[in-house]
Write an enzyme that holds these catalytic residues in place. Structure first.
Site, PDB file in Angstrom:
ATOM      1  N   ASP A  34      -6.770  20.722 -27.045  1.00  0.00           N
ATOM      2  CA  ASP A  34      -7.491  21.283 -26.320  1.00  0.00           C
ATOM      3  C   ASP A  34      -6.523  21.636 -25.108  1.00  0.00           C
ATOM      4  OD1 ASP A  34      -9.328  20.706 -27.662  1.00  0.00           O
ATOM      5  OD2 ASP A  34     -10.710  19.559 -26.456  1.00  0.00           O
ATOM      6  N   PHE A  37      -4.597  24.532 -26.051  1.00  0.00           N
ATOM      7  CA  PHE A  37      -5.334  25.780 -26.181  1.00  0.00           C
ATOM      8  C   PHE A  37      -5.626  26.069 -24.504  1.00  0.00           C
ATOM      9  CE2 PHE A  37      -9.437  27.567 -25.699  1.00  0.00           C
ATOM     10  CZ  PHE A  37      -9.478  28.580 -26.702  1.00  0.00           C
ATOM     11  N   ASP A  38      -5.731  25.272 -23.619  1.00  0.00           N
ATOM     12  CA  ASP A  38      -6.215  25.917 -22.314  1.00  0.00           C
ATOM     13  C   ASP A  38      -4.942  26.518 -21.643  1.00  0.00           C
ATOM     14  OD1 ASP A  38      -8.906  24.716 -22.614  1.00  0.00           O
ATOM     15  OD2 ASP A  38      -8.377  22.737 -21.520  1.00  0.00           O
ATOM     16  N   SER A  83     -41.705  32.504 -35.654  1.00  0.00           N
ATOM     17  CA  SER A  83     -41.342  31.266 -35.681  1.00  0.00           C
ATOM     18  C   SER A  83     -41.525  30.706 -37.036  1.00  0.00           C
ATOM     19  CB  SER A  83     -42.366  30.470 -34.559  1.00  0.00           C
ATOM     20  OG  SER A  83     -43.520  30.562 -35.029  1.00  0.00           O
ATOM     21  N   LEU A  84     -41.425  29.365 -37.305  1.00  0.00           N
ATOM     22  CA  LEU A  84     -41.559  28.782 -38.635  1.00  0.00           C
ATOM     23  C   LEU A  84     -43.019  27.854 -38.673  1.00  0.00           C
ATOM     24  CD1 LEU A  84     -37.937  27.531 -39.461  1.00  0.00           C
ATOM     25  CD2 LEU A  84     -39.216  29.165 -40.664  1.00  0.00           C
ATOM     26  N   GLU A 113     -31.785  23.717 -44.939  1.00  0.00           N
ATOM     27  CA  GLU A 113     -30.799  23.719 -43.784  1.00  0.00           C
ATOM     28  C   GLU A 113     -31.162  22.688 -42.416  1.00  0.00           C
ATOM     29  OE1 GLU A 113     -30.886  27.575 -42.220  1.00  0.00           O
ATOM     30  OE2 GLU A 113     -30.401  28.432 -44.139  1.00  0.00           O
ATOM     31  N   LYS A 115     -32.510  21.657 -38.921  1.00  0.00           N
ATOM     32  CA  LYS A 115     -33.272  22.671 -37.991  1.00  0.00           C
ATOM     33  C   LYS A 115     -32.725  22.057 -36.427  1.00  0.00           C
ATOM     34  CE  LYS A 115     -38.106  23.703 -36.654  1.00  0.00           C
ATOM     35  NZ  LYS A 115     -37.749  23.778 -35.158  1.00  0.00           N
ATOM     36  N   ASP A 117     -32.033  21.575 -32.826  1.00  0.00           N
ATOM     37  CA  ASP A 117     -33.014  21.661 -31.662  1.00  0.00           C
ATOM     38  C   ASP A 117     -32.216  22.029 -30.398  1.00  0.00           C
ATOM     39  OD1 ASP A 117     -35.305  20.676 -30.197  1.00  0.00           O
ATOM     40  OD2 ASP A 117     -34.979  18.641 -30.251  1.00  0.00           O
ATOM     41  N   ARG A 136     -35.135  34.191 -27.412  1.00  0.00           N
ATOM     42  CA  ARG A 136     -36.148  34.349 -28.062  1.00  0.00           C
ATOM     43  C   ARG A 136     -37.402  35.187 -27.255  1.00  0.00           C
ATOM     44  NH1 ARG A 136     -41.196  31.845 -29.731  1.00  0.00           N
ATOM     45  NH2 ARG A 136     -41.745  32.607 -31.957  1.00  0.00           N
ATOM     46  N   GLU A 173     -28.793  29.183 -33.066  1.00  0.00           N
ATOM     47  CA  GLU A 173     -29.467  28.182 -32.112  1.00  0.00           C
ATOM     48  C   GLU A 173     -28.427  27.897 -31.172  1.00  0.00           C
ATOM     49  OE1 GLU A 173     -32.672  27.802 -32.851  1.00  0.00           O
ATOM     50  OE2 GLU A 173     -33.560  26.035 -31.657  1.00  0.00           O
ATOM     51  N   TYR A 225     -27.875  31.087 -38.136  1.00  0.00           N
ATOM     52  CA  TYR A 225     -28.454  30.713 -39.568  1.00  0.00           C
ATOM     53  C   TYR A 225     -29.381  31.850 -40.244  1.00  0.00           C
ATOM     54  CZ  TYR A 225     -32.097  29.839 -35.890  1.00  0.00           C
ATOM     55  OH  TYR A 225     -32.837  29.508 -34.853  1.00  0.00           O
ATOM     56  N   LYS A 288     -36.017  27.367 -47.063  1.00  0.00           N
ATOM     57  CA  LYS A 288     -35.973  28.634 -47.227  1.00  0.00           C
ATOM     58  C   LYS A 288     -35.946  29.274 -48.452  1.00  0.00           C
ATOM     59  CE  LYS A 288     -33.863  29.400 -42.746  1.00  0.00           C
ATOM     60  NZ  LYS A 288     -32.437  29.703 -41.969  1.00  0.00           N
ATOM     61  N   LYS A 312     -40.779  18.663 -39.896  1.00  0.00           N
ATOM     62  CA  LYS A 312     -40.173  17.997 -38.685  1.00  0.00           C
ATOM     63  C   LYS A 312     -40.250  16.583 -38.898  1.00  0.00           C
ATOM     64  CE  LYS A 312     -41.503  20.146 -34.816  1.00  0.00           C
ATOM     65  NZ  LYS A 312     -40.932  20.577 -33.823  1.00  0.00           N
ATOM     66  N   CYS A 406     -42.884  -2.173  -1.063  1.00  0.00           N
ATOM     67  CA  CYS A 406     -41.691  -2.081  -1.801  1.00  0.00           C
ATOM     68  C   CYS A 406     -41.286  -3.535  -2.074  1.00  0.00           C
ATOM     69  CB  CYS A 406     -40.679  -1.559  -0.465  1.00  0.00           C
ATOM     70  SG  CYS A 406     -39.005  -1.670  -1.499  1.00  0.00           S
ATOM     71  N   CYS A 409     -37.994  -4.518  -0.078  1.00  0.00           N
ATOM     72  CA  CYS A 409     -38.100  -4.890   1.378  1.00  0.00           C
ATOM     73  C   CYS A 409     -39.547  -5.015   2.171  1.00  0.00           C
ATOM     74  CB  CYS A 409     -37.266  -3.811   1.934  1.00  0.00           C
ATOM     75  SG  CYS A 409     -38.333  -2.233   2.303  1.00  0.00           S
ATOM     76  N   CYS A 424     -39.765   4.180  -1.172  1.00  0.00           N
ATOM     77  CA  CYS A 424     -39.946   3.316  -0.021  1.00  0.00           C
ATOM     78  C   CYS A 424     -39.188   4.131   0.972  1.00  0.00           C
ATOM     79  CB  CYS A 424     -39.019   2.064  -0.168  1.00  0.00           C
ATOM     80  SG  CYS A 424     -38.426   1.271   1.058  1.00  0.00           S
ATOM     81  N   CYS A 430     -33.816  -1.228   3.183  1.00  0.00           N
ATOM     82  CA  CYS A 430     -34.248  -1.580   2.070  1.00  0.00           C
ATOM     83  C   CYS A 430     -32.810  -1.907   0.997  1.00  0.00           C
ATOM     84  CB  CYS A 430     -34.869  -0.426   1.215  1.00  0.00           C
ATOM     85  SG  CYS A 430     -35.553  -1.052  -0.533  1.00  0.00           S
TER      86      CYS A 430
HETATM   87  S1  IVH Z   1     -34.799  30.179 -39.494  1.00  0.00           S
HETATM   88  C1  IVH Z   1     -38.573  33.316 -39.095  1.00  0.00           C
HETATM   89  N1  IVH Z   1     -33.166  28.259 -39.640  1.00  0.00           N
HETATM   90  O1  IVH Z   1     -36.525  26.974 -35.335  1.00  0.00           O
HETATM   91  C2  IVH Z   1     -37.874  32.338 -38.342  1.00  0.00           C
HETATM   92  N2  IVH Z   1     -34.789  28.374 -37.473  1.00  0.00           N
HETATM   93  O2  IVH Z   1     -39.858  27.516 -35.105  1.00  0.00           O
HETATM   94  C3  IVH Z   1     -36.661  31.925 -38.877  1.00  0.00           C
HETATM   95  N3  IVH Z   1     -34.598  26.739 -35.987  1.00  0.00           N
HETATM   96  O3  IVH Z   1     -37.238  29.787 -33.727  1.00  0.00           O
HETATM   97  C4  IVH Z   1     -35.910  30.947 -38.329  1.00  0.00           C
HETATM   98  N4  IVH Z   1     -32.935  25.697 -36.961  1.00  0.00           N
HETATM   99  O4  IVH Z   1     -35.178  28.585 -33.042  1.00  0.00           O
HETATM  100  C5  IVH Z   1     -34.261  28.904 -38.851  1.00  0.00           C
HETATM  101  N5  IVH Z   1     -31.773  26.438 -39.916  1.00  0.00           N
HETATM  102  C6  IVH Z   1     -32.610  26.907 -38.984  1.00  0.00           C
HETATM  103  C7  IVH Z   1     -33.084  26.420 -37.642  1.00  0.00           C
HETATM  104  C8  IVH Z   1     -34.158  27.355 -37.097  1.00  0.00           C
HETATM  105  C9  IVH Z   1     -33.484  25.707 -35.741  1.00  0.00           C
HETATM  106  C10 IVH Z   1     -35.511  27.204 -34.949  1.00  0.00           C
HETATM  107  C11 IVH Z   1     -35.557  28.609 -34.504  1.00  0.00           C
HETATM  108  C12 IVH Z   1     -36.823  28.963 -34.496  1.00  0.00           C
HETATM  109  C13 IVH Z   1     -37.691  27.708 -34.784  1.00  0.00           C
HETATM  110  C14 IVH Z   1     -38.752  27.783 -35.791  1.00  0.00           C
END
Ligand code: IVH
Length: 683
Positions: A34, A37-38, A83-84, A113, A115, A117, A136, A173, A225, A288, A312, A406, A409, A424, A430
């Site tokens: 690193d 690199f810097d 969303s999913l 894949e 998911k 966070d 989004r 993400e 993704y 998917k 989930k 407290c 104290c 407090c 204290c």
């Molecule tokens: S595909 C049509 N793949 O989960 C939606 N989403 O509620 C296609 N997320 O808004 C999304 N990992 O922010 C996809 N491997 C992944 C993901 C992913 C996290 C999030 C994404 C999306 C939410 C789905």
């Protein structure tokens, strides 16, 4: 260096840095440290400053940041960001697979894949260059966060290889890895600020900061993704991800193709366990349909695709008995109820304590001693109690009472309107508040008296030797020698004895004496004034130059300082106007602590701008905004955040907000360009 030579070196370094980013983020095979690199990035940045004409728009120095976004522009998504469908149940996954099977009627391959966070982002590339990054938002329109996103090192500003569409969007993400999250929260705590509850909140807060140089420091990361574009040149999602990896995007290594529902369940159960080993948070897996033709056939509901579903993971939970509740008083006086639990195994660790947050949470749960409670370890740092198993409540139990005084104290606790925390108010008497403030005073980033750490402050306090930072400077060798205390080790750990022997005492006194030369900005931070963290202290110290000038600041002068809003100004005013604090300052002055800059800290280049105040706004050609501001200070001028009658010049760059210009014009404040400013500082 000759311009021709400089141009070549700039191109060479840019290519090299891009390659190292790819090695590090995409291939996980760094070739250099690193630090090395810097150094390269630093060399490139210096060359670009010297030869601004060769600063290319997709230079890797953009990862350093510097651009400011005052307001995030709203952008309508070209392809809505859906969303999913979410589920926690295996049956729903079976139903999903059944439904698809019936609709398609031929063999189906799935891709599983992780998911991630974090915060969803859409990146648009035109001719291989990143041109826009949008959050989004509500799915239809989001915020343009391009300037901030460019600081994320794993996001390529210029693509590698060939075969990418001329115009396409890639979605993914933005996440904050655990290591960056922990470092960030540590810093927040040291600065007396509220830590982030989890990496997702931290990522979403970071991506919306105004100063991209600050975003760069957060060390965000990004996994991609999905690709959106017209006439996508691939038959399947899996293929498209492999290609994207070759173009330089960070694609997860854990994308797999599955043929059967059992393969899918294997993937789910593997990651439900293995997620604990990942260096970042995931909250489930995504399944998917792989073939784009089949995806098209399946289509979408109003909110989400029919060809994908998210499984989930449940937050890990355990049940145990609540043995007792402690009410802890923190450095700022806030009283936090902490549950002592019968030890229980949860998410790989033994949990003995959990937070009950505040009085409202206790009342809401109606939790009582002896109750069997549910404990959850989610994204939060400390486990929390989420519920009570009423069927196991022992007879005759009474509701828990939040103390009115407290526990340390005895002062009556108070609560601010609209806030749930009791605190407090007796901060000068204290004990945990006094000890907390002393510990902050000596901490590394404050007065750096490291010979006093690890329980020594407690010994000094318990022996009645210090109760205020000024007392430290009166300590004598005789008072300290021989003091000791035994700290009881928890169940499996040994007791720890802290004893002040000759060498320890000599070191302590040496450390205290050395702290007299700690510069003024750090002294200001060390005082532990609410909301005055390291950065704020630096800004105040630079602006006023001395404690006395800060104390004399008239109304409005405090908020003139960059990033100082009403909340900080009020807290500061209150501190400055409290007589006890004035006594503290006078004592520190007497002991030789730095209450003003000596002039040696900043190697001043000239006094050409002495007495002048500048508002620097917009984007500049030759220098970054931070460099210009530094130049203002180097020549004795002052930076302020908002245009007012006290402003001497508005230094206007490109994209400066129209409001600032209008205000300057109406107040008759001179508006100057970068060129004019540079002339003012030239000899
Ligand atoms: S595909 C049509 N793949 O989960 C939606 N989403 O509620 C296609 N997320 O808004 C999304 N990992 O922010 C996809 N491997 C992944 C993901 C992913 C996290 C999030 C994404 C999306 C939410 C789905």
């Amino acid at each position: 260096m000759e311009p021709g030579q400089a141009r070549l070196r700039i191109e060479e370094l840019s290519e090299e840095i891009r390659r190292h980013n790819y090695q590090y983020y995409v291939l996980s095979r760094p070739l250099i440290s690193d630090y090395q690199f810097d150094l390269k990035l630093g060399e490139l940045s210096a060359l670009e400053n010297e030869f601004p004409d060769f600063r290319f728009p997709d230079s890797p120095t953009q990862h350093i940041g510097g651009g400011i976004t005052k307001e995030f522009r709203q952008v309508i998504h070209k392809y809505p960001m859906l969303s999913l469908g979410n589920t926690y149940s295996e049956q729903d996954i079976r139903d999903f697979e059944d439904r698809i099977h019936k609709l398609i009627g031929e063999e189906i391959e799935y891709v599983c894949e992780l998911k991630f966070d974090g915060v969803a982002i859409g990146l648009t590339y035109l001719e291989g260059r990143l041109v826009q990054a949008v959050t989004r938002g509500d799915g239809v329109q989001g915020d343009d966060v391009t300037t901030n996103v460019k600081t994320i090192r794993s996001i390529p500003l210029k693509l590698r290889g060939q075969g990418y569409p001329v115009l396409f969007e890639i979605r993914g993400e933005i996440i904050l890895p655990h290591s960056s999250f922990n470092a960030l929260n540590l810093q927040k705590e040291e600065e007396g600020e509220e830590p982030f509850a989890n990496p997702r909140n931290a990522a979403s807060g970071s991506i919306k900061m105004q100063d991209s140089a600050e975003v760069a420091k957060r060390k965000l990361d990004c996994f991609l993704y999905s690709i959106q574009c017209r006439d996508i040149p691939f038959g399947s999602h899996y293929e498209s991800l492999q290609a994207a990896r070759n173009w330089g995007f960070r694609i997860s290594d854990y994308v797999v193709r599955c043929k059967t529902i059992d393969d899918i369940f294997d993937y789910i159960s593997t990651w439900d366990h293995a997620r604990k080993e990942l260096p970042f948070d995931i909250d489930g897996v995504v399944i998917k349909v792989n073939s784009f033709a089949q995806q098209e056939q399946l289509g979408y509901t109003a909110k989400s695709p029919r060809w994908a579903i998210a499984y989930k993971f449940k937050a890990e939970e355990a049940s145990t008995v609540l043995v007792s509740v402690d009410f802890q008083v923190g450095r700022t006086g806030t009283v936090t109820p902490v549950a002592n639990l019968r030890p229980v195994q949860l998410a790989g660790t033994v949990v003995k304590r959990a937070t009950l947050h505040n009085a409202d949470v206790i009342a809401g749960l109606d939790v009582r001693t002896g109750d069997t409670v549910f404990v959850e370890k989610g994204g939060e740092i400390i486990p929390k109690i989420t519920g009570v198993d009423l069927s196991l409540r022992p007879p005759g139990s009474l509701p828990l009472r939040f103390p009115q005084n407290c526990p340390e104290c005895g002062s009556a606790l108070t609560r601010k309107e609209g806030e749930s925390a009791w605190f407090c108010p007796n901060e000068t008497v204290c004990p945990p508040q006094i000890k907390g403030k002393l510990e902050h005073f000596i901490s590394r980033r404050a007065m750096n008296i490291d010979s006093l750490g690890e329980g020594k402050i407690e010994i000094l306090f318990d022996n009645g030797l210090v109760s205020s930072p000024a007392d430290l400077y009166e300590l004598t060798y005789e008072q300290l020698l021989g003091l000791e205390k035994t700290y009881k080790g928890e169940s499996d750990k040994k007791d720890r004895v802290v004893k002040f022997r000759e060498k320890t005492v000599a070191n302590i006194l040496k450390g205290i004496a050395a702290s007299r030369s700690i510069p003024f900005d750090r002294v200001l931070f060390a005082l532990g004034i609410r909301y005055v963290g390291e950065t704020v202290a630096k800004k105040l110290a630079r602006h006023f130059g001395s404690f006395d000038k800060l104390r004399m600041a008239g109304p409005g002068e405090l908020t003139d300082v960059e990033e100082i809003g009403d909340k900080i100004a009020q807290s500061l005013r209150l501190w400055l106007d409290t007589p006890k604090n004035s006594t503290l300052i006078e004592k520190l002055r007497m002991y030789g602590v730095q209450l003003a800059f000596t002039g040696q800290e900043s190697a001043r280049k000239s006094s050409k701008l002495e007495g002048l105040t500048f508002v620097v706004s917009g984007v500049f050609d030759k220098f970054s905004r931070d460099e210009i501001k530094q130049a203002v200070e180097d020549h004795g001028g002052k930076n302020i955040s908002a245009v007012s009658s006290r402003t001497s010049y508005l230094l206007a760059g490109q994209n400066m907000g129209p409001e600032k210009r209008r205000k300057a014009e109406s107040l008759g404040v001179k508006i100057i360009s970068e060129e004019e400013f540079l002339k003012m500082t030239e000899s």
